[in-house]
Structure formats: C-alpha cells, structure tokens
Design a protein around this motif. Structure first.
Motif, PDB file in Angstrom:
ATOM      1  N   VAL A 197    -146.046  64.739 -17.490  1.00 54.80           N
ATOM      2  CA  VAL A 197    -145.053  65.460 -16.693  1.00 54.80           C
ATOM      3  C   VAL A 197    -145.517  65.614 -15.249  1.00 54.80           C
ATOM      4  O   VAL A 197    -144.736  65.463 -14.306  1.00 54.80           O
ATOM      5  N   THR A 198    -146.815  65.894 -15.059  1.00 54.31           N
ATOM      6  CA  THR A 198    -147.350  66.024 -13.700  1.00 54.31           C
ATOM      7  C   THR A 198    -147.157  64.733 -12.916  1.00 54.31           C
ATOM      8  O   THR A 198    -146.703  64.744 -11.760  1.00 54.31           O
ATOM      9  N   LYS A 243    -144.952  62.405 -13.479  1.00 57.05           N
ATOM     10  CA  LYS A 243    -143.530  62.152 -13.258  1.00 57.05           C
ATOM     11  C   LYS A 243    -142.972  63.018 -12.134  1.00 57.05           C
ATOM     12  O   LYS A 243    -142.097  62.586 -11.378  1.00 57.05           O
ATOM     13  N   ILE A 244    -143.449  64.256 -12.033  1.00 58.19           N
ATOM     14  CA  ILE A 244    -142.970  65.127 -10.958  1.00 58.19           C
ATOM     15  C   ILE A 244    -143.357  64.553  -9.596  1.00 58.19           C
ATOM     16  O   ILE A 244    -142.564  64.537  -8.654  1.00 58.19           O
ATOM     17  N   ILE A 245    -144.599  64.055  -9.498  1.00 60.99           N
ATOM     18  CA  ILE A 245    -145.039  63.438  -8.246  1.00 60.99           C
ATOM     19  C   ILE A 245    -144.221  62.182  -7.962  1.00 60.99           C
ATOM     20  O   ILE A 245    -143.806  61.928  -6.826  1.00 60.99           O
ATOM     21  N   ARG A 246    -143.962  61.398  -8.997  1.00 62.12           N
ATOM     22  CA  ARG A 246    -143.147  60.183  -8.825  1.00 62.12           C
ATOM     23  C   ARG A 246    -141.732  60.531  -8.378  1.00 62.12           C
ATOM     24  O   ARG A 246    -141.165  59.854  -7.529  1.00 62.12           O
ATOM     25  N   LEU A 247    -141.167  61.606  -8.961  1.00 68.30           N
ATOM     26  CA  LEU A 247    -139.826  62.023  -8.564  1.00 68.30           C
ATOM     27  C   LEU A 247    -139.803  62.382  -7.089  1.00 68.30           C
ATOM     28  O   LEU A 247    -138.860  62.059  -6.368  1.00 68.30           O
ATOM     29  N   PHE A 248    -140.850  63.026  -6.628  1.00 64.24           N
ATOM     30  CA  PHE A 248    -140.949  63.371  -5.220  1.00 64.24           C
ATOM     31  C   PHE A 248    -140.976  62.111  -4.363  1.00 64.24           C
ATOM     32  O   PHE A 248    -140.405  62.071  -3.272  1.00 64.24           O
ATOM     33  N   SER A 268    -129.219  67.793 -14.953  1.00 66.88           N
ATOM     34  CA  SER A 268    -130.193  68.884 -14.877  1.00 66.88           C
ATOM     35  C   SER A 268    -129.503  70.236 -14.894  1.00 66.88           C
ATOM     36  O   SER A 268    -129.966  71.177 -15.546  1.00 66.88           O
ATOM     37  N   SER A 271    -149.789  59.672 -15.251  1.00 65.85           N
ATOM     38  CA  SER A 271    -148.678  59.678 -16.213  1.00 65.85           C
ATOM     39  C   SER A 271    -148.902  58.658 -17.330  1.00 65.85           C
ATOM     40  O   SER A 271    -148.561  58.912 -18.485  1.00 65.85           O
TER      41      SER A 271
END
Length: 670
Positions: free
Chosen positions: A97-98, A100-105, A33, A126
């Motif tokens: 993307v939304t 995936k961001i929640i999943r990353l969290f 990143s 997603s």
C-alpha cells in the motif's frame, strides 16, 4: 532506458496524455473512491449503532497494548506458523500500500522530470510487499485447505478473499510486466540512472518475459484500460464486498479497535452488578451485554485458538469458546437483521437456550485459557458469567449439584455440605492467635473454607501456620468469623449471595483494622486482591508462595531436604493465568534439597485446568469428561512421583485423579 513504465517520466507528464487518457481514469477513481467511502461510513456506522444497543460501559483506550498487538504481534507469535503467516501478510500489505500511494502521487506530477529515485523505490517496495503477501497467502492456503486443523471452519468468503487477492496481485504484476516489455529495460545495472534498474521491479521483470509487445501507438491506451478493467475495477469490487458483506477481513479494522478498548481491570476480576439499580440481572438478551462485549462478537476472527486451549472442549464437553462467541454473533445478527439499519426483531429466540445451550454455559471452569490464547483479546468469561447470573438470579436454573453448594453457602457460610469440622478445629495445639481474642498482629492468615474444613487440606493450613511461626511472623486468623470469600457463588452466577458474603468479610476485617493478608487458596487470594476492592475492601493481599519467597530472600527461612522425588508443578489457573504468579512456587520447590523438578507438557500460561474452577469443585461430571483425570495423565507421562500445587482445590482434584488412575503407590499430590 525508456523510463515511461515507471510512471514518472516526461511522457506521462505531457498535457495530451493527461487530457485524453489520464483525466477519465482520475475521474472514475474519484467517483469509485467516494462511493467506497460512503459505503464504509454506512457499514461502520451500522455496526456502531448495533453495539450501542448494548449496556453502557466505561472503557479506557489502551494505545500501548494496541500497538504491541497490531504492530509487534505480541500474542499472534505464540504459535509460529499462523504467527509468521499473518506477519508476512500484514507487513507485505503495509509495504504494498505504501508503494502504491507513492505511485499514485507520481501520476499527479505534471512537471517534466519528477524525481525518479522515489518512484523507483516505490516500485521496489510495492513488489516486495506483494511478494510477501503471496508467500503468506500460500501458507494460509496450505494451512486452511491441506493441513486443515480442526479448529478452522472454512467458509465461502474465506475462499473469495484468496481468489480476489490473487487476481489483484497477479494482474498488477502482469501490468508491470507489460510496461517493462514495451520499455526495453536492460538486464544489467543496479543504480538510479537511465541505463540501470530492471531490479527495481524484480518480479514484474520476469512477468515481462511472457508478454508480446503491442504496437507502440496503442501501448498507453492498452496499458490504461488493462489497469482499469483487470486490476483497479476488481480491487474496487473487492473493497466493496469487504465493506458490505460480513467478511472475515472486517478484522483489519475491528481487531485494533477491540484491542484498543481491552479491559483495564485486574485479569482475575469480574464486573460487578449494582443490585439496587439493575433492571435485569445478567444477560438473557443480546442487549444485556455491554457495547464492548458486542464489539467482541464482531471482532472474533474464528481462528479457534481459544477452542484448542479450552480444557472443557478438549475433555469432550459441550463448550467451545469459539462456537459460543460465534453463536452469540449469529444471534446478534439475526435479532438485528434489517439490511438498512439495525432494529430489534421480536419475537426472538431465547439467547441462552436457543442461541447457545445451558450445558455449554455451565461447562466453563473460568480457567481463562481461552482469553490468554486469544490474539485479539476476546473476553469470554464475562459473557459466560453474565449468562449464569441470569440463570441463577432470574430463572433459578442450576445444575443440581451446584444448587447444594450454594444452599450451603447461604446457610452455613461455606460450600462443604458434609463437613462436621469448624473453622478453628485445625489450630488445636498450634498456639495460633484468633483476632476475637488477640488483635495484636501484623498479618492476617486467610485460611479459606477448603483448608479449614476439608480433611486433606487441613494439613495445608497446619503446614502454612508452622512456616509462618518458623519465620517469626506475628499473624492471626479470624476463626469462626471468617466466611467464604464468595468465589463459588460469584462464578456460579449468584452475585447477590457473593456480595452478601463479601460485605460481611470486608466489615469484619475493617473492624479489626487488617492491613496485610496472606492467603493459601488462589481463589481466596484472587477475590481479596482483585474483587473485594470493588466493594471498598482495600487490603494488601499476598499468596503464601510469594510470602515464602520473600521470607527466604530476607534470610528468615532456611530450606531443608526431603527424600529424593521427581516433582511436577501444576499451575493453578487462579494463581497463574488470573494473577501471573508462575515463578515463586517454582523458586520454593527449587530451594528444597532432594527435589528434581520437571515441567508438565502444558504449563505456565498454557497450563491445563484441574477442573475445579467456576464452581465445578461442587459439580458432577461424567468420568470420561473429567479434567482432573486428563491432567493426571500428563503428570504420569512426565514420570513425576509427586505433583505439587499451590491451590487446595487443585490438590483435592489431584487426589481424586490419582485414585481414578490407580497410581496411589507411585504418585502423590502435595
């Protein structure tokens, strides 16, 4: 249900997994990143530095327009297929993307029982987003590789984008399917409980059916490296290619930026040159364009809508607005081709003769069809006129027929070289006031060169005066003191001659304390309304079609009847696309008894140019490439017995088109 596959369960929150499996992944993610962010900053800074090589220009941010275009798809939807295709891809990406961001969290939550409802919803969002992307992508593939409209030019990076996105999405579904397969998710249930939930991953569930379950003691390790190698690594490579390579996907960032800084000046106005301080006139080098014009070149998505709507291109001329922009972009990248930081390269090709051609530059009628069609607000006309300015003011290189009109403008104050009429001949016997003799007026009628000097259009001036008299309007004309408004000079690039003509007209009108002006020529109307204010000429300007509608609404004009006729109204470019006047001329026609009005195939903001704008009224074109003949065919196809227009130039072009098509007995122009 074993909920480990949702990514928020107790097992995923255990310290052992975080230390032995998850920590290396997180560290790798942070490294990648950081590298990607550095690449993004470098690549974007390089483009900004390149744009800043252009001339300074003040632009106001227009957030409302940007949100309307980017989120509401206000322009993209003007064509249904590509509009919905992009809509599915855009909003699919937002959902993907939304989620995936929640999943990353969810991976960073170390409490024993994070809220499963949120992560289940994220999975569903997603997956639906990915499904929309795939549908939109398939529509794009069908359009680009099977339907293949001629305006699209498919390049290697287009195919690369499809390949990478396909691999990323399919590998994501494979990972989800594998996780579901080893978790023994039940087929029933639509709730949030442990016994429910296969439908939270509807696509991943069906992928799970083709997977063999791996031994349980290997499942976390296999799952992690499967995600890292097949899915995440490819995604990072894809992002790196987008950032470093001049990919079509740059438009994800550049389009909103370009729309944000779209022009706030009137649509019909060109940007003036300060003749006293300018170091060069017009654009002969890429740096002579403004920073926003250079951003335009980068923001162009090569969609080809401008080309499909360009009358010059459709008539077989050398101009393609898409090719013009892309050729200028290629030239910009050749001049500033140093990979680490852009530096100008000399000697360089001549931008006007080598990057683009003079023929293409002079083919433009400035009709604005390209700009109205462009979904990302590329400003083609200003670039064309800037190159014409350089040809006119620094190189003195014109088409021969244009030269004669400009010489007449400079010596006689109008472009009609062959006329023997004067500006007051037409008022004989009409009892029309001339301001030099009587300044007691409420409205100045701006006649224009064509309506006062060209035989066919003199009838228009007489008719307009009679309408004003019938309504009891106290009006007058400038007569011999009225000079050309300057439109032909400015559109053909002679900014010096234009400013000379404009300054004289403004001074004359101010001396007579003119407040309100009615113009019957859309080109005069546009100049007086949108461009004279650049030089202190602030007047209330109204087109005669607008004025007539107002008089009708006030009850000052009563319309009569005419012999029955089928009338097609032709939208003048400078009345329509440049000034958004579409309804008033039609209202006038609809109020007259005996008229059956029909629409031409291309009308409104998609109307087809008559071919007279941009100075082409006085330029010679090959018969097979004349726009007025093509437009006349559309009138014939509509089975109209009369083509009506609110522009004297269009009227003249239609008179010629009627003769060329040999339909004098069945069709007339009015």
């Amino acid at each position: 249900m074993d909920t480990t596959f949702w990514g928020g369960s107790q097992e995923y929150g255990q310290l052992w997994y975080i230390q032995n499996i998850f920590a290396p992944v997180i560290i790798g993610f942070l490294i990648f990143s950081t590298v990607l962010m550095a690449l993004f900053i470098y690549a974007f800074a390089r483009r900004v530095f390149m744009w800043m090589r252009g001339a300074k220009e003040s632009r106001k941010a227009r957030f409302g327009t940007m949100l309307g275009v980017v989120i509401g798809y206000t322009r993209m939807m003007s064509e249904a297929y590509p509009g919905w295709m992009h809509f599915l891809i855009l909003w699919g990406t937002v959902m993907f993307v939304t989620g995936k961001i929640i999943r990353l969290f969810s991976y960073t939550v170390t409490i024993p029982n994070p809220p499963q409802t949120i992560f289940l919803a994220a999975s569903f969002i997603s997956e639906i987003g990915a499904g929309l992307i795939i549908i939109g992508g398939l529509l794009a593939i069908i359009r680009r590789y099977f339907i293949r409209p001629s305006r699209l030019d498919t390049k290697f990076d287009d195919s690369l984008v499809f390949l990478f996105v396909f691999i990323i999405l399919i590998s994501g579904f494979m990972i989800k399917g594998y996780r579901i397969a080893i978790s023994e998710v039940p087929l029933s249930g639509f709730g949030f409980g442990e016994a429910d939930g296969w439908w939270w991953s509807p696509i991943g569930y069906w992928f799970s059916k083709i997977f063999m379950a791996f031994p349980a003691n290997y499942r976390n390790e296999i799952l992690t490296w499967h995600r890292v190698v097949i899915h995440t690594f490819i995604a990072f490579v894809f992002l790196a290619l987008i950032l470093l390579y001049r990919s079509r996907l740059h438009h994800i960032l550049l389009v909103p930026l370009n729309v944000l800084f779209r022009s706030s000046k009137p649509k019909g106005a060109l940007t003036p040159i300060n003749l006293e301080t300018a170091e060069s006139y017009g654009a002969s080098k890429i740096e002579n364009f403004t920073w926003k014009q250079l951003l335009d070149l980068d923001a162009c998505t090569r969609c080809g809508r401008c080309q499909d709507n360009c009358p010059a291109h459709l008539s077989g001329k050398a101009l393609s607005p898409k090719k013009l922009i892309q050729d200028l972009k290629t030239h910009m990248n050749e001049v500033y081709s140093i990979p680490f930081w852009p530096r100008g390269k000399d000697p360089r090709p001549d931008m006007i003769n080598d990057a683009v051609t003079q023929e293409a530059v002079w083919d433009c009628t400035t009709c604005r069809a390209c700009m109205e069609a462009c979904p990302v607000y590329i400003e083609h006309i200003d670039k064309v006129v800037d190159m014409r300015r350089n040809l006119a003011l620094e190189r003195a290189e014109f088409p021969e027929s244009a030269q004669g009109a400009l010489q007449s403008l400079g010596t006689r104050g109008h472009p009609w070289r062959g006329t023997t009429a004067t500006r007051t001949d037409w008022i004989s016997g009409l009892n029309v006031k001339v301001l030099a003799e009587n300044q007691d007026i409420d409205v100045l009628y701006w006649v224009g060169c064509t309506a006062s000097l060209e035989d066919r259009n003199i009838k228009v001036a007489i008719a307009t005066a009679k309408v004003l008299q019938a309504a009891g309007i106290n009006f007058g004309v400038l007569g011999v003191e009225e000079g050309c408004c300057g439109d032909p000079a400015r559109r053909m690039g002679d900014e010096y001659l234009f400013q000379t003509l404009a300054a004289k007209n403004i001074e004359t009108m101010k001396n007579y304390k003119v407040k309100k002006v009615v113009a019957s020529c859309p080109h005069c109307f546009n100049m007086l309304k949108n461009e004279y204010p650049q030089f202190g000429g602030d007047f209330e300007v109204i087109h005669h079609s607008q004025f007539i509608v107002d008089l009708m609404a006030q009850g000052k004009l009563a319309m009569g009847n005419v012999p029955e006729m089928t009338v097609a109204y032709h939208d003048s470019c400078y009345l329509g696309r440049h000034n958004d006047i579409y309804k008033q001329p039609r209202k006038v026609l609809d109020s007259i008894g005996g008229i059956k009005r029909v629409e031409l195939e291309r009308h409104g903001n998609r109307g087809f140019c008559c071919g007279g704008g941009g100075g082409h009224m006085w330029m010679e074109d090959a018969a097979e490439k004349r726009l007025n003949i093509r437009r006349m065919q559309e009138v014939i196809d509509a089975k109209a017995t009369c083509v009506a227009t609110g522009c004297p130039w269009c009227l003249s072009m239609f008179e010629d088109g009627i003769k060329a098509k040999q339909v004098e007995e069945t069709v007339k122009a009015m």
